[in-house]
Design an enzyme around this catalytic site. Structure first.
Site, PDB file in Angstrom:
ATOM      1  CE  LYS A  61      44.002  48.975  46.980  1.00 36.72           C
ATOM      2  NZ  LYS A  61      43.605  48.645  45.604  1.00 36.72           N
ATOM      3  CG  ASP A  98      44.682  45.921  43.654  1.00 28.71           C
ATOM      4  OD1 ASP A  98      43.741  45.131  43.828  1.00 28.71           O
ATOM      5  OD2 ASP A  98      44.862  46.924  44.366  1.00 28.71           O
ATOM      6  N   GLY A 122      44.324  57.782  36.863  1.00 32.64           N
ATOM      7  CA  GLY A 122      44.480  57.609  38.300  1.00 32.64           C
ATOM      8  C   GLY A 122      45.914  57.263  38.653  1.00 32.64           C
ATOM      9  N   GLY A 125      46.534  53.681  44.762  1.00 33.77           N
ATOM     10  CA  GLY A 125      47.113  52.367  45.022  1.00 33.77           C
ATOM     11  C   GLY A 125      46.847  51.349  43.933  1.00 33.77           C
TER      12      GLY A 125
END
Length: 282
Positions: A61, A98, A122, A125
């Site tokens: 991404k 997303d 995390g 992307g």
């Protein structure tokens, strides 16, 4: 559909289920492409007039954002895109859906996020997309934990600067004191992976989300459910951004069909253990 690895990706299943039902003569082809081959693959695919667009997943991404000639504000802030199309001028346009899909999935299950303290595991992307969308949706603060500290710092700085939300890096994965805990890392793709956070440290009323498309309910969600925490798998995040993909790629009929009734793909994706979530919102 481009990813590395590709076996956890579910988007082609949705596209190839919906498109024929809408009378659209098209398919989505899953491609396993390594990072060093991404640029050549994308440019080669767009040389074909029959390529309508490309969806991207792990780990492409950020690289896809660099490859795009134009990006939206959200995609530029996150430095990530998960969809690319070619415009009439021959430019590659990138967009990031997303985060919008994630916020819509929380709303579907009446899970509150406004004013909440968020721990995001995390900084890839998908995590960038979620952080950007939540910052735009008035959460109170976002803490980001990633072993690659530099990535987490870049994301925190970008989101805080663009949206004015208190965003910081977290030195560990302790979820204590957070209202919303989100795993947006690859942890859980392999059953041998450690848990993204220690579940015994979750607050009693914390909401726990895991966006993985594989091994659902993940060990993290199973542990959270056993403690009585509200949980959210990643399937609706994907389902609810799919109409946005269709519109972006110029297939509004498919987008409208899914907005009217997406039960056909929800039944396809949700495992038996989580079907009660679907029934409660049917």
């Amino acid at each position: 559909m481009i990813a590395d690895p590709i076996d956890q990706v579910r988007t082609p299943e949705i596209f190839n289920k919906v498109l024929p039902l809408c009378g659209v003569d098209a398919v989505m082809v899953p491609l396993h492409v390594s990072p060093e081959n991404l640029v050549d693959t994308v440019r080669a695919l767009f040389r074909s007039p029959t390529t309508r667009g490309i969806v991207l997943s792990i780990p492409h991404k950020a690289a896809a954002a660099a490859l795009s000639d134009r990006c939206s504000k959200g995609a530029a802030t996150a430095n990530a895109v998960n969809a690319i199309r070619k415009n009439a001028a021959g430019e590659l346009e990138g967009e990031l859906f997303d985060g919008l899909g994630f916020v819509k999935s929380m709303e579907r299950y009446s899970m509150e996020y406004r004013g909440k303290r968020v721990l995001l595991i995390g900084a890839g992307g998908a995590a960038c997309a979620i952080a950007t969308a939540l910052a735009a949706a008035d959460v109170s603060r976002i803490a980001i934990f990633d072993p690659e500290t530099e990535k987490a710092e870049q994301l925190a700085s970008s989101v805080g600067r663009q949206y004015g939300v208190h965003t910081s890096i977290q030195s560990d994965n302790d979820p204590t004191g957070f209202d919303l805990v989100i795993n947006a890392s690859p942890l859980g793709l392999k059953l041998s992976d450690p848990l993204p956070v220690p579940p015994e440290r979750l607050d009693a009323d914390a909401q726990v989300c895991d966006i993985l498309m594989k091994n659902q309910p993940t060990p993290l969600l199973q542990a959270a459910m056993s403690r009585g925490n509200a949980v959210l798998p990643g399937f609706d995040m994907l389902i609810l951004q799919t109409p946005l993909f269709f519109e972006f790629f110029g297939v509004p009929g498919a987008a409208e069909m899914l907005r009217r009734d997406d039960s056909i793909v929800r039944e396809m994706l949700f495992p038996a253990e989580l079907m009660d979530m679907v029934r409660r919102t049917a």
